[in-house]
Enzyme design. Structure first.
Site, PDB file in Angstrom:
ATOM      1  N   ASP A 425       7.789  -2.876  -7.524  1.00 38.94           N
ATOM      2  CA  ASP A 425       8.670  -1.714  -7.596  1.00 38.94           C
ATOM      3  C   ASP A 425       9.050  -1.241  -6.194  1.00 38.94           C
ATOM      4  OD1 ASP A 425      10.172   0.055  -9.042  1.00 38.94           O
ATOM      5  OD2 ASP A 425       8.501   1.268  -9.745  1.00 38.94           O
ATOM      6  N   ASP A 426       8.062  -1.134  -5.320  1.00 38.55           N
ATOM      7  CA  ASP A 426       8.341  -0.752  -3.939  1.00 38.55           C
ATOM      8  C   ASP A 426       9.233  -1.777  -3.258  1.00 38.55           C
ATOM      9  OD1 ASP A 426       6.282   1.576  -2.711  1.00 38.55           O
ATOM     10  OD2 ASP A 426       5.683   0.689  -4.596  1.00 38.55           O
TER      11      ASP A 426
END
Length: 682
Positions: A425-426
């Site tokens: 996600d990051d």
């Protein structure tokens, strides 16, 4: 109202009216911030002369830039429930290393968050939670609070009325066992010999999530050695049990009192393991212990700690002590320092964060500033991206390679450092901002490596998880250790949506098959009411924003039935004040059906960004939502809200990202202004 520190009247896109012929130039490619060809067409206006939209954007922009570190990153506080600060006190008493002034401040924090029901909730305004309440009560008693004090009597009554401390979850009962308040038969049988199991065995460390691995390995040492806490004040909490703990026979009672065949089978195996434990050869136990120790030491991660998350870091420090590492051993000193760095200490109170969130905060703040546009915002974003560039994990060994052994690295962690566990996600959020930079070619090598890694981490169902691929052995959620239901890291709609966004934005031909599979996964995950579940943000509003944004980048139009259903759902959820709100209660309900919660700035921003992405920018719902953000902006240019913004684990552990009320409302306001000035709704 303060402005950028460099120049109180520095011109930005927010400070000018749009003449005919305005072009998308000063903002980053792919953003919608408006700037002008050639020279500025109007003189800069002072902030008090701006219209409400520009006034709000300027103030929020400058406040956000003012929070940026000199190195380029943003780091906002990340707050969890009272379990974490309570565990910090328990850890000090386990080791016999008590910082009395700090203990007093943490106790003040815990007392201030006791609920009206007498116990402690998992999030602001939430219902009583047994495990959190037991740990908070125990921590306060360890800190010196008398059991006869009014707040302790209320807590004890609330705990006993709901079945007592025996109804706590597994992790709480393990803590109580370490202090001698629960017999070891009251916790699951998790011998250190688990480290020796082959990969094909039904249970293996690589079959559970990264957070489960890092928490479990040092816990295997503790639960095998069964040490007794130092507990210098000899404090116990027998008064929290309805049946004396040594006589309690129902520690593994499942919610609702029912257990399916698989759960019953695991309980039977648990009992069988206890009976055969004395037969394990000492040499085998020693070999397993050394393997667990080596695994843990390899991942200690310096002053960022094991897994860079508090529960694993506490277990690691205690395991080092149990293994005989002296208090002055550099590894033990560093492990303790990692925990101390998580503390937020104020004049009268203190609490401990579950981890740091600099990469996540920085990527999202950068995206918001890119949408804002103008020299100051884009300079701050560029500085952030240069810092992020230095944090990419390229050649470091990671646990994800067990499933993808031939895949080169390229991801980013969530924290300052966590080399074994990059976060998809990051990584997607960072790539999004890099691709949207004024000079995306500057970051092309970083983006290419990251996309290669992301595509390689796609799961068999087309979705993307947070840290692993195909981490979907769902039967493991039935083992006695997994009563929290969060042992695994399966694909989720919100993470998949972020990956879809960047795959669609960059548009590499070789990624199109992966993109199509991911979009199909998102379509299959849509709820019957039109929303999407939000695994890593609260909740259906977050999930729906994530997916509608991804669809917009992937070219899924406003006339698509899935988009139309989602837009209708969002409009139905709007509150009378124009904002949107959603409680973490929806995780327990497992449904988005129910009354709306009070509006919050960050959830209102998500809803607005979702509607704007879906081509609904000219609707009455959007206008009212924007007015809500104008009205609720603080004098310092930011927004605040006490509600918890995300789950760590749904129904078990929740978080409050303090930064969400800083960058998301700015992002939404800037996107609305930019679309309005471009004369479009999408």
């Amino acid at each position: 109202m303060s402005r950028s520190s460099s120049d109180p009247l520095e011109p930005s896109a927010a400070d000018f009216s749009t003449p005919e012929g305005a072009a998308v130039e000063e903002s980053a490619p792919g953003a919608t911030a408006v700037a002008f060809s050639g020279a500025w067409s109007h003189k800069p206006r002072r902030i008090e002369e701006l219209d409400p939209a520009d006034y709000a954007i300027c103030a929020a922009r400058d406040a956000l830039i003012g929070r940026q570190s000199s190195q380029g990153y943003w780091l906002f506080e990340l707050e969890a429930d009272c379990t974490i600060p309570a565990e910090y006190i328990l850890m000090m008493h386990f080791l016999g290393e008590i910082d009395a002034p700090l203990e007093r401040k943490i106790a003040t924090y815990l007392r201030a968050r006791q609920g009206r029901h007498g116990g402690w909730p998992l999030y602001h305004g939430g219902d009583f939670d047994m495990s959190c309440s037991v740990k908070a009560y125990f921590a306060l008693k360890l800190a010196g609070d008398s059991p006869e004090a009014a707040h302790m009597q209320r807590a004890r009554a609330a705990i006993l009325a709901r079945g007592g401390a025996a109804r706590s979850n597994v992790f709480t009962r393990i803590t109580l066992a370490l202090f001698g308040d629960v017999p070891w038969r009251g916790v699951p049988y998790i011998p250190v010999e688990i480290m020796l199991l082959p990969r094909w065995f039904p249970f293996h460390l690589q079959k559970v999530s990264y957070w489960s691995r890092t928490v479990m390995v040092p816990l295997l040492i503790l639960c095998t050695r069964k040490p007794v806490a130092s507990n210098p004040r000899r404090v116990h909490i027998r008064e929290l049990f309805t049946t004396p703990p040594e006589r309690e026979r129902h520690y593994f009672r499942r919610p609702g009192g029912q257990a399916d065949l698989l759960a019953k089978t695991f309980l039977l195996l648990d009992r069988l393991g206890r009976l055969t434990d004395p037969l394990i050869p000492a040499a085998v136990r020693e070999r397993a212990t050394r393997r667990a120790e080596a695994w843990m030491l390899e991942r200690l991660n310096g002053e960022q700690g094991l897994g860079a998350i508090f529960p694993a870091m506490v277990n690691a420090l205690e395991a080092l002590a149990v293994l005989g590492y002296r208090s002055d051993d550099p590894r033990r000193v560093t492990a303790k320092r990692a925990l101390e760095k998580l503390l937020v200490v104020n004049a009268s109170s203190a609490y401990c964060q579950p981890c740091f969130s600099p990469v996540w905060d920085t990527a999202l703040a950068s995206l918001a500033l890119q949408e804002t546009g103008g020299p100051a915002a884009l300079a701050a974003s560029a500085k952030a991206l240069d810092w992020l560039r230095s944090q990419q994990l390229l050649e470091q060994p990671g646990d994800w390679q067990a499933r993808r052994p031939g895949l080169a690295g390229g991801g980013w962690p969530f924290q300052f450092a966590n080399p074994h566990y990059p976060d998809l996600d990051d990584t997607a959020a960072v790539v999004w901002s890099m691709d949207q930079a004024r000079d995306p070619g500057h970051y092309l090598p970083n983006v290419s490596r990251a996309l290669d890694w992301l595509v390689g981490m796609q799961s068999a169902d087309g979705g993307f998880a947070s840290f692993d691929a195909d981490n979907t052995c769902y039967y493991l959620n039935e083992i006695p250790f997994a009563d929290h239901g969060a042992l695994l890291d399966p694909p989720t709609a919100d993470v998949t949506a972020r990956v879809v966004t960047v795959l669609a934005r960059v548009g590499r031909p070789g990624d199109q098959a992966a993109l199509a599979r991911a979009i199909a996964y998102l379509r299959a995950e849509q709820e019957a009411d039109g929303s999407w579940f939000g695994r890593w943000g609260t909740n259906y509003i977050y999930g729906t924003w994530s997916v509608l944004t991804a669809f917009a980048h992937a070219g899924v139009g406003a006339d698509d039935p899935a988009v139309q259903r989602a837009v209708a759902w969002l409009k139905e959820r709007q509150n009378a004040d124009g904002g949107w709100g959603e409680s973490n209660d929806t995780y327990a309900q497992q449904s988005s059906v129910g009354g709306n919660s009070p509006s919050s700035p960050y959830q209102s921003a998500w809803a607005l960004l979702a509607l704007l992405a879906a081509g609904d920018g000219r609707s009455e719902a959007v206008r009212r939502g924007i007015e809500y953000l104008w009205r609720t902006q603080q004098a310092d240019g930011l927004w605040s809200d006490p509600s918890f913004t995300a789950p760590g684990f749904p129904r078990v552990f929740y978080l409050r990202y303090h930064g969400y009320s800083a960058y998301f409302p700015l992002w939404a306001l800037a996107a609305y202004r930019n679309l309005a000035r471009l004369g479009t709704s999408h």
